[in-house]
Design an enzyme around this catalytic site. Sequence first.
Site, PDB file in Angstrom:
ATOM      1  N   SER A 123      46.504  26.989 -33.839  1.00 42.94           N
ATOM      2  CA  SER A 123      45.244  27.615 -34.267  1.00 42.94           C
ATOM      3  C   SER A 123      45.263  28.164 -35.691  1.00 42.94           C
ATOM      4  O   SER A 123      44.198  28.527 -36.205  1.00 42.94           O
ATOM      5  CB  SER A 123      44.857  28.733 -33.305  1.00 42.94           C
ATOM      6  OG  SER A 123      44.306  28.187 -32.145  1.00 42.94           O
TER       7      SER A 123
ATOM      8  N   LYS B 261      42.857  26.548 -37.928  1.00 45.05           N
ATOM      9  CA  LYS B 261      41.424  26.868 -37.897  1.00 45.05           C
ATOM     10  C   LYS B 261      40.948  27.522 -39.199  1.00 45.05           C
ATOM     11  O   LYS B 261      39.775  27.433 -39.553  1.00 45.05           O
ATOM     12  CB  LYS B 261      41.107  27.763 -36.695  1.00 45.05           C
ATOM     13  CG  LYS B 261      41.234  27.007 -35.369  1.00 45.05           C
ATOM     14  CD  LYS B 261      41.189  27.920 -34.162  1.00 45.05           C
ATOM     15  CE  LYS B 261      41.293  27.103 -32.872  1.00 45.05           C
ATOM     16  NZ  LYS B 261      41.583  27.901 -31.689  1.00 45.05           N
TER      17      LYS B 261
ATOM     18  N   TYR C  20      39.898  17.924 -33.530  1.00 48.15           N
ATOM     19  CA  TYR C  20      40.358  19.315 -33.421  1.00 48.15           C
ATOM     20  C   TYR C  20      41.829  19.377 -32.986  1.00 48.15           C
ATOM     21  O   TYR C  20      42.626  20.134 -33.554  1.00 48.15           O
ATOM     22  CB  TYR C  20      39.453  20.057 -32.427  1.00 48.15           C
ATOM     23  CG  TYR C  20      40.055  21.322 -31.883  1.00 48.15           C
ATOM     24  CD1 TYR C  20      39.991  22.508 -32.604  1.00 48.15           C
ATOM     25  CD2 TYR C  20      40.731  21.340 -30.654  1.00 48.15           C
ATOM     26  CE1 TYR C  20      40.578  23.673 -32.112  1.00 48.15           C
ATOM     27  CE2 TYR C  20      41.313  22.492 -30.164  1.00 48.15           C
ATOM     28  CZ  TYR C  20      41.242  23.649 -30.892  1.00 48.15           C
ATOM     29  OH  TYR C  20      41.828  24.805 -30.423  1.00 48.15           O
TER      30      TYR C  20
ATOM     31  N   TYR D 244      42.450  36.935 -31.962  1.00 51.92           N
ATOM     32  CA  TYR D 244      41.656  36.953 -30.721  1.00 51.92           C
ATOM     33  C   TYR D 244      41.500  38.379 -30.207  1.00 51.92           C
ATOM     34  O   TYR D 244      41.236  39.287 -30.962  1.00 51.92           O
ATOM     35  CB  TYR D 244      42.302  36.049 -29.660  1.00 51.92           C
ATOM     36  CG  TYR D 244      42.776  34.737 -30.205  1.00 51.92           C
ATOM     37  CD1 TYR D 244      41.857  33.810 -30.675  1.00 51.92           C
ATOM     38  CD2 TYR D 244      44.120  34.437 -30.297  1.00 51.92           C
ATOM     39  CE1 TYR D 244      42.271  32.610 -31.189  1.00 51.92           C
ATOM     40  CE2 TYR D 244      44.541  33.225 -30.816  1.00 51.92           C
ATOM     41  CZ  TYR D 244      43.618  32.325 -31.261  1.00 51.92           C
ATOM     42  OH  TYR D 244      44.035  31.145 -31.787  1.00 51.92           O
TER      43      TYR D 244
ATOM     44  N   VAL E 196      49.312  29.100 -30.983  1.00 50.08           N
ATOM     45  CA  VAL E 196      50.177  29.076 -29.800  1.00 50.08           C
ATOM     46  C   VAL E 196      51.492  28.319 -30.023  1.00 50.08           C
ATOM     47  O   VAL E 196      52.329  28.268 -29.131  1.00 50.08           O
ATOM     48  CB  VAL E 196      49.460  28.536 -28.536  1.00 50.08           C
ATOM     49  CG1 VAL E 196      48.356  29.473 -28.092  1.00 50.08           C
ATOM     50  CG2 VAL E 196      48.961  27.114 -28.729  1.00 50.08           C
TER      51      VAL E 196
END
Length: 309
Positions: free
Chosen positions: A68, A71, A193, A245, A263
């Site tokens: 991630s 992103k 993605y 998050y 992760v």
Amino acid sequence: MTTNATAFQPLLDSIAEEAPVYYGQGKVNSSIPGLARVDPKQFGIAIATLDGGVATAGAAKVPFSIQSVSKVFSLCLALDYMGEDLWTRVGRNPSGQRFNSLTRIEQEQGRPMNPFVNPGALVVADCLVERAATPIHTLIGFLRKLAHSQRVGCDYDVAKSELSTAFRNYAAASLLKEYGNLHGDPRAVVGAYTHFCAASMTCVELAKAALPFANDGKDPKTGRQVLPPGRARRVNSLMLTCGLYDAAGDFAYRVGLPAKSGVGGGIMAIVPNRMAIAVWSPELDPLGNSVAGFAALERLTRDGDLSVF
Ligand code: GLN
């Protein structure tokens, strides 16, 4: 004030020495088969300073799956393509949910809370699928340019293994499509993605790639504006509020830096006007953040006096 990387060497060494204390306290990601194979007991850290200096400790030159953390970079590319219009499709607030939750998609009628939860990153990926000939090559090219490393690439085995278990992301993409917030085919968007997430980088490469975010978008090595003026400030604010998050508040309290986790066990953090940091250790806490990485950043900002607060 310029920050000198070598001045941080003793602190980085001490942090790397302490890392094994945290081994066994978390779990390696098991939902992505290709990541479950990684040796969990590894730790690396790198800092890159604006004067071009780099300091490292531990396994800072071992490539890992950035997941991630990608992103942040895909968001920048989508903003290049769409400008502020992107925000009609994605929000800028913390979701209060796990990164892969579908709940908020329903509650918000198909507009994801932010670009760093999976549904938001899927909308971002959709923008790239719509406009780039080969989105993964566009992303890897961008990472290579920022990191000054041609070694950066996509780990296709990791991507393939994740695609065999990516049911939740397929569900999210389908739901977004149903709400009219995905232009492409949900399978193609999840495919792009997932390949972004499988980008493979070392801590040194990631710290260098993050450096323009600490320097108002300028690459300190070339002096070139690699992110438009103002972009770094805005993306940093999203990292601070949404980058970890559900743990973003806890991270701001304990570390106090804009950051993005993945992760794969990586965390990239920005110290505006001073340096960028990348840390990696595969074992994750229940929210999906690296246990040893989080602890390392907490110690680095405390003992190195680097928090933005
Ligand atoms: N590829 C992972 C997923 O989609 C990335 C999640 C993460 O790093 N938080 O679930």
